[in-house]
Design a protein around this motif. Structure first.
Motif, PDB file in Angstrom:
ATOM      1  N   SER A  31       0.840  -1.210   0.000  1.00 35.23           N
ATOM      2  CA  SER A  31       0.000   0.000   0.000  1.00 35.23           C
ATOM      3  C   SER A  31       0.869   1.252   0.000  1.00 35.23           C
ATOM      4  N   THR A  32       2.062   1.176   0.635  1.00 30.61           N
ATOM      5  CA  THR A  32       2.999   2.299   0.598  1.00 30.61           C
ATOM      6  C   THR A  32       3.516   2.507  -0.821  1.00 30.61           C
ATOM      7  N   SER A  59       1.951   1.560  -3.557  1.00 31.36           N
ATOM      8  CA  SER A  59       0.806   2.056  -4.331  1.00 31.36           C
ATOM      9  C   SER A  59       0.580   3.536  -4.086  1.00 31.36           C
ATOM     10  N   GLN A  60       0.674   3.947  -2.835  1.00 34.31           N
ATOM     11  CA  GLN A  60       0.481   5.359  -2.497  1.00 34.31           C
ATOM     12  C   GLN A  60       1.603   6.204  -3.099  1.00 34.31           C
ATOM     13  N   THR A  61       2.818   5.704  -3.049  1.00 33.11           N
ATOM     14  CA  THR A  61       3.953   6.422  -3.648  1.00 33.11           C
ATOM     15  C   THR A  61       3.781   6.517  -5.160  1.00 33.11           C
ATOM     16  N   ARG A 112       0.956   6.442  -6.784  1.00 32.08           N
ATOM     17  CA  ARG A 112      -0.165   7.364  -7.013  1.00 32.08           C
ATOM     18  C   ARG A 112       0.317   8.816  -6.932  1.00 32.08           C
ATOM     19  N   MET A 113       1.057   9.144  -5.864  1.00 35.15           N
ATOM     20  CA  MET A 113       1.545  10.513  -5.688  1.00 35.15           C
ATOM     21  C   MET A 113       2.511  10.896  -6.806  1.00 35.15           C
TER      22      MET A 113
END
Length: 191
Positions: free
Chosen positions: A3-4, A6-8, A10-11
């Motif tokens: 999830s980290t 994925s979040q990275t 995404r950002m």
């Protein structure tokens, strides 16, 4: 951990698309379609639409906000930017939102065409209203431009309405081409 990542990712994608959208805001990349110097089409909407359909509506909104702030800071042309940029923000937001409402549950060309037509009509109506209540008064006050030159018969019917209809058509065709080009590219996923 994933999830980290994925979040990275995404950002990072949001940042890259915002940067591309800002580059597309450069005055030399804008073009006039009716020969009126202050009415120019820009394709900054394309990365915003990409972000919206890859990452969701909130990502598209973030890209639009970042692009708008950077456009104001980097390409400010005084009263033209003060009038045009907020109107551009509203136009791009309206177009993106309406198209997204039609194809958020799966892309089909019939839904895309219908969404693009309604988005173009809504954007055109919004720009007529914003010209009446915002642009004309601001130009009149700060640029000493006579309101009589911006009447219904001399400005709105022959200029504002056709410009926005053509701009919506350009947005719709350009994004359809971009979507078709990217839909089978490995690593690019649309909602």
């Amino acid at each position: 951990m994933s999830s980290t990542i994925s979040q990275t990712r995404r950002m990072t994608t949001i940042a890259i698309l915002a940067a591309i959208s800002t580059v597309l805001a450069m005055p030399l990349l804008q073009f006039s379609i009716l020969g009126i110097p202050f009415l120019k089409v820009d394709l900054t909407i394309l990365p915003i639409l990409l972000g919206t359909f890859m990452l969701g509506l909130s990502a598209g909104a973030i890209i639009l906000i970042i692009r708008t702030v950077l456009w104001f800071l980097l390409f400010n042309e005084g009263v033209n930017t003060i009038v045009g940029l907020p109107m551009n923000f509203v136009a791009v937001a309206a177009f993106t939102l309406i198209v997204w409402l039609f194809i958020r549950n799966g892309f089909s060309f019939s839904k895309y065409i219908l969404g693009s037509i309604l988005a173009t009509l809504a954007m055109t109506a919004l720009m007529v209203v914003l010209n009446l209540i915002y642009a004309v008064p601001v130009y009149e006050k700060f640029a000493n431009y006579p309101a009589s030159a911006l009447s219904l018969n001399t400005y709105f019917v022959p200029v504002v309405i056709p410009f926005n209809l053509l701009e919506g058509l350009i947005f719709a065709i350009a994004f359809a081409i971009l979507y078709l080009a990217l839909r089978n590219v490995k690593g690019v996923k649309f909602i």
